[in-house]
Design an enzyme around this catalytic site. Sequence first.
Site, PDB file in Angstrom:
ATOM      1  CG  HIS A 101      -1.664  -1.081   1.603  1.00 54.06           C
ATOM      2  ND1 HIS A 101      -1.315  -2.164   2.040  1.00 54.06           N
ATOM      3  CD2 HIS A 101      -3.068  -1.450   1.356  1.00 54.06           C
ATOM      4  CE1 HIS A 101      -2.249  -3.122   2.178  1.00 54.06           C
ATOM      5  NE2 HIS A 101      -3.362  -2.485   2.091  1.00 54.06           N
ATOM      6  CG  ASP A 104       1.854  -0.970   3.518  1.00 52.33           C
ATOM      7  OD1 ASP A 104       1.262  -0.767   4.238  1.00 52.33           O
ATOM      8  OD2 ASP A 104       1.586  -1.853   2.412  1.00 52.33           O
ATOM      9  CD  GLU A 232      -7.537  -8.419  -0.463  1.00 47.86           C
ATOM     10  OE1 GLU A 232      -6.614  -7.845  -1.220  1.00 47.86           O
ATOM     11  OE2 GLU A 232      -7.417  -8.393   0.737  1.00 47.86           O
ATOM     12  CD  GLU A 268      -6.634 -11.439   3.108  1.00 49.76           C
ATOM     13  OE1 GLU A 268      -6.425 -10.511   2.350  1.00 49.76           O
ATOM     14  OE2 GLU A 268      -6.763 -11.550   4.260  1.00 49.76           O
ATOM     15  CG  HIS A 271     -10.745 -11.112   3.175  1.00 51.79           C
ATOM     16  ND1 HIS A 271     -10.034  -9.936   2.214  1.00 51.79           N
ATOM     17  CD2 HIS A 271      -9.892 -10.989   4.241  1.00 51.79           C
ATOM     18  CE1 HIS A 271      -9.354  -9.343   2.826  1.00 51.79           C
ATOM     19  NE2 HIS A 271      -9.092  -9.619   3.799  1.00 51.79           N
ATOM     20  CG  ASP A 296      -4.098 -10.919  -0.517  1.00 52.69           C
ATOM     21  OD1 ASP A 296      -3.343 -11.058  -1.320  1.00 52.69           O
ATOM     22  OD2 ASP A 296      -4.450  -9.860   0.070  1.00 52.69           O
ATOM     23  CG  ASP A 309      -4.700 -11.529   7.662  1.00 54.31           C
ATOM     24  OD1 ASP A 309      -6.084 -11.981   7.829  1.00 54.31           O
ATOM     25  OD2 ASP A 309      -4.726 -10.421   7.440  1.00 54.31           O
ATOM     26  CG  ASP A 338      -3.030  -9.622   3.256  1.00 52.07           C
ATOM     27  OD1 ASP A 338      -2.217  -9.249   4.200  1.00 52.07           O
ATOM     28  OD2 ASP A 338      -3.881  -9.190   2.954  1.00 52.07           O
TER      29      ASP A 338
HETATM   30  C1  XLS Z   1      -7.188  -6.234   4.548  1.00 46.98           C
HETATM   31  C2  XLS Z   1      -6.802  -6.960   3.319  1.00 46.98           C
HETATM   32  C3  XLS Z   1      -5.697  -5.758   2.701  1.00 46.98           C
HETATM   33  C4  XLS Z   1      -5.640  -5.998   1.233  1.00 46.98           C
HETATM   34  C5  XLS Z   1      -5.047  -4.834   0.560  1.00 46.98           C
HETATM   35  O1  XLS Z   1      -8.052  -7.291   5.344  1.00 46.98           O
HETATM   36  O2  XLS Z   1      -6.400  -7.978   3.437  1.00 46.98           O
HETATM   37  O3  XLS Z   1      -4.668  -6.156   3.329  1.00 46.98           O
HETATM   38  O4  XLS Z   1      -5.010  -7.071   0.951  1.00 46.98           O
HETATM   39  O5  XLS Z   1      -5.449  -3.693   0.954  1.00 46.98           O
HETATM   40 NI    NI Z   2      -5.648  -9.085   1.616  1.00 47.23          NI
END
Ligand code: XLS
Ligand code: NI
Length: 437
Positions: A101, A104, A232, A268, A271, A296, A309, A338
């Site tokens: 990002h 970051d 995402e 992800e 998620h 991810d 995560d 991630d």
């Molecule tokens: C957060 C997301 C973030 C995305 C990118 O929950 O996973 O890390 O991968 O913005």
């Molecule tokens: Ni992510």
Amino acid sequence: MAEYFKGIGQVKYEGSTSKNPLAFKHYNADEKVGDKTMKEHLRFAVAWWHTFSALGADMFGDGTLERPWLAAADPVQQAKDMADAAFEFMDKIGIDYFCFHDRDLVAEAPSLKETNERLDEIAAYIKDKMKASGKKLLWGTSNLTGNSRFMHGAATNPNAEVFAFAAAKVQKALSITKDLNGEGYVFWGGREGYETLLNTDMGLELGNLARFLGLAVGYADKIGFKGHFYIEPKPKEPTKHQYDFDVAAGYAFLQKYGLLNKFKFNIETNHATLAGHTVQHELHYARVNGILGSVDANQGDMLLGWYTDIFPTDVYGTTMMMIEILRNGGLPGGLNFDAKVRRGSFKTDDLFYGHIAGMDCFAKSLKAAHGLLESRELDDFLEKRYESWKTGVGAEIVQGKATLEGLAEYALAHDSPKSESGRQELLESIVMRYLYA
Ligand code: XLS
Ligand code: NI
């Protein structure tokens, strides 16, 4: 230049009997699985945020992680030291890609102009390091959640000024991504949603989100960014409800606003679980609709719903993922970790153990999934299970030649249909054979 991971050399493959914690047991980068090497199949990426800039703070406590590259007081120097650590880490672990990002890379300055200048400086620094090392950018993105100005959303904020500010951030993040030859750009709508419908104009917000994405796509065309755009999905967290709830909701949204040809999905694991799906479901749904983009790679904790995560170690789950990815003919994107080490795993070498576990997990799964698909045991079963659609009344239905009254006539003239066993346990035991071969 400082060496941040002292005492750790190149992580090598030593095979499944090795007890060396700093060696791969299954990931052997140049080993061929089918017609591609493991490295080509898996395209691992390191997440800048979890690995280099985060300090392990949670809602109950401060940061705990030792991150010597964040010691400098000057934010640009700190960002350069962090980039040094990142490239040293990628080199030693043998990962070719990274993701970031904007926020970051370097801390935000008091003004947008100054933040952009910082970003330019650090992007140029990273570009040189990419040239020297051959490392690549899988995707970039903009953090539109962290700063308090985004408390009510970014593209879906009730205040148009915030929309404009978010647009400026995306413009910068996109142009840096292009400059660094990024292969993709991600939109994750962390605060694009609501806490209560009592204060929310959902119709306007959804339209604004679509307009925001459209503006980004238009800008990408103007600057000649050829990478993939990814949505995402995540159902909630931090907001109570997010508009990009899951792949199906995102797919409907993109279709409604005519954006489908521009986007694929970055899926992800954690998620998917939050949405009440398996990640296999999300990948499968995306694959059969031609919108599977990138992954991810992490996993949740079955006992915790919140932002866990964890590095993936559930080989059964990742094998289900690799089946989807192989059936898709690979990913346009890659497998971005991630994932974060626990805040109790505060030493810098813990970053290696996390990534090694994740890479080994996917390598083992790649082999299992490849073997399984090569054998055609699942495909043969599926073909047989659905064979009634190839001929007779099934073929007529599929070809759109059937009528409701015609089918009624057909059913009246035939015996009541008989069912076959779904054989779930048999299929699971077949999977196990390949997993533990
Ligand atoms: C957060 C997301 C973030 C995305 C990118 O929950 O996973 O890390 O991968 O913005
Ligand atoms: Ni992510």
